[in-house]
Enzyme design. Structure first.
Site, mmCIF file in Angstrom:
data_model
loop_
_atom_site.group_PDB
_atom_site.id
_atom_site.type_symbol
_atom_site.label_atom_id
_atom_site.label_comp_id
_atom_site.label_asym_id
_atom_site.label_seq_id
_atom_site.Cartn_x
_atom_site.Cartn_y
_atom_site.Cartn_z
ATOM 1 N N LYS A 34 0.840 -1.195 0.000
ATOM 2 C CA LYS A 34 0.000 0.000 0.000
ATOM 3 C C LYS A 34 0.879 1.250 0.000
ATOM 4 O O LYS A 34 2.091 1.174 0.210
ATOM 5 C CB LYS A 34 -0.922 -0.006 1.220
ATOM 6 N N ARG A 132 -9.554 0.813 15.843
ATOM 7 C CA ARG A 132 -9.696 1.496 14.549
ATOM 8 C C ARG A 132 -10.909 0.893 13.843
ATOM 9 O O ARG A 132 -12.040 1.261 14.147
ATOM 10 C CB ARG A 132 -8.401 1.336 13.751
ATOM 11 N N TYR A 261 15.628 31.003 3.667
ATOM 12 C CA TYR A 261 14.452 31.677 4.224
ATOM 13 C C TYR A 261 14.552 31.792 5.734
ATOM 14 O O TYR A 261 14.961 30.866 6.430
ATOM 15 C CB TYR A 261 13.182 30.904 3.881
ATOM 16 N N MET A 309 11.586 24.436 -1.177
ATOM 17 C CA MET A 309 10.738 23.500 -1.909
ATOM 18 C C MET A 309 11.537 22.603 -2.849
ATOM 19 O O MET A 309 11.264 21.405 -2.964
ATOM 20 C CB MET A 309 9.672 24.251 -2.707
#
EC number: 5.1.1.1
Length: 366
Positions: A34, A132, A261, A309
């Site tokens: 998954k 859950r 930054y 980024m």
């Protein structure tokens, strides 16, 4: 050309599977692929596992299941997550095995199966303490009986899940195992076919031999990490993913210069600053700013300033033999690894590998 690549070491994947197989001692293995195989690339990982003899794969969603099936994979596909009613018909038609937790959900799948004219394969999940999904143990018999009596439902298996199996000799996990087997025994006494019994995730595979049952569900261990560092000496695993980028710029800055930054880092002396062509959009978490180190050749260099980024900076020191376009290891088998990064920011290696974004090309080697 991209600067950043995730190299997937298939030889290490095979090594980890072999270690898990040794513990399983012939039991069926249901690997979790998954979340894009924990960031490693679900289709290619699944294809390699099939070549290693795996015949069942676990995913979280219908979309993940369809991706595997449409890629030509022949393995049984088990969907661990619950679906919306609109997805039921597609899941049943494709003969996926479906985790179920309550009678209403099962009836919904039964109706889809009846319309299609094909039985739905059901895995009954029992909640023994995860809190859950899953039915309560006292509800399990009546649900199992309903599945057994319906001509449109087939029992694939019965399972539970552990929240703290990474803790050895844990009373709570022991009570879960006992509760599960007690519940299953009541179901079996009524002549109901339970299918595969499966409890063990990565932690339980290592810590709780009595939880191995008919089938085990390795997750993070398959990709080279243990769910808790206390287990590191109990099984020999090798990280499968190596995240690499390149030095794309080098410049000398003066003492007192600030970097990136927020101006959070100030050069303590005249030094060389290298810019690396990866950032948080590639999955290199911004929280690693000022904490992580990367490896170039055989030396570690500190990340300085705020991770951007698409880029981040490292301090090479006043003199360095690092050159433009040298490889930079962000994490991998030779270190630092995903566990090292996870500890720096208070998370788990699962999140580090899963975070590697889709714009980073996976390259499968060995």
């Amino acid at each position: 050309m991209a600067n950043t690549y995730a190299y997937i070491h298939l030889k290490n994947l095979s090594h980890n599977l072999a270690r898990i197989n040794a513990i399983a001692q012939g039991r069926k293995i249901l690997p979790a692929v998954k979340a894009n195989a924990y960031g490693h690339g679900a289709v290619e990982i699944a294809k390699h596992l099939e070549k290693q003899g795996i015949s069942s794969l676990a995913v979280a969603t219908l979309e993940e299941a369809m991706e595997l099936r449409e890629s030509g994979l022949k393995s049984d596909i088990v969907i661990l997550g619950l679906m919306c009613p609109s997805d039921a018909a597609v899941a049943v038609k494709n003969d996926f095995c479906l985790f179920c937790s309550d009678i209403g959900y099962i009836k919904m799948l039964e109706n889809s199966a009846k319309k299609i004219g094909q039985p739905a394969r059901i895995n009954l999940e029992i909640d023994t303490g995860m809190g859950r999904t899953g039915c309560m143990p006292e509800e399990a018999f009546s649900i199992a009986e309903y599945i057994d009596k319906s001509p449109y439902l087939m029992m694939y298996g019965i399972s539970t899940h552990f929240p703290v199996s990474e803790l050895a000799d844990d009373d709570f996990t022991a009570s879960q195992i006992a509760s599960f087997y007690k519940t299953v025994e009541l179901i079996k006494k009524r002549g109901i076919d339970t299918g595969y019994l499966h409890l063990a995730n990565s932690g339980a595979i290592i810590n709780y031999p009595d939880s191995l049952a008919d089938m085990i569900r390795p997750g993070i261990s398959l990709y080279g990490y243990v769910p808790d560092t206390s287990l590191s000496n109990k099984v020999s695993l090798k990280p499968v993913m190596e995240l690499l980028s390149k030095v794309i710029f080098i410049k000398r800055v003066k003492k007192g210069s600030t970097i990136s930054y927020g101006r959070r880092w100030q050069a303590p002396c005249d030094t060389l600053i290298a810019t690396v062509g990866a950032g948080y959009a590639d999955g290199y978490c911004r929280l690693l700013s000022g904490k992580a180190k990367v490896r170039i050749k055989d030396r570690l260099y500190p990340v300085v300033g705020t991770i951007c980024m698409d880029q981040f900076m490292i301090d090479l020191g006043p003199a360095s033999d690092v050159k433009l376009y040298d490889d930079v290891v962000l994490f991998g088998p030779s270190g630092p690894d995903a566990q090292d990064l996870a500890e720096l920011i208070g998370t788990i290696p699962y999140e580090i590998t899963c975070a590697v974004s889709s714009r980073v090309k996976r390259v499968y080697i060995n």
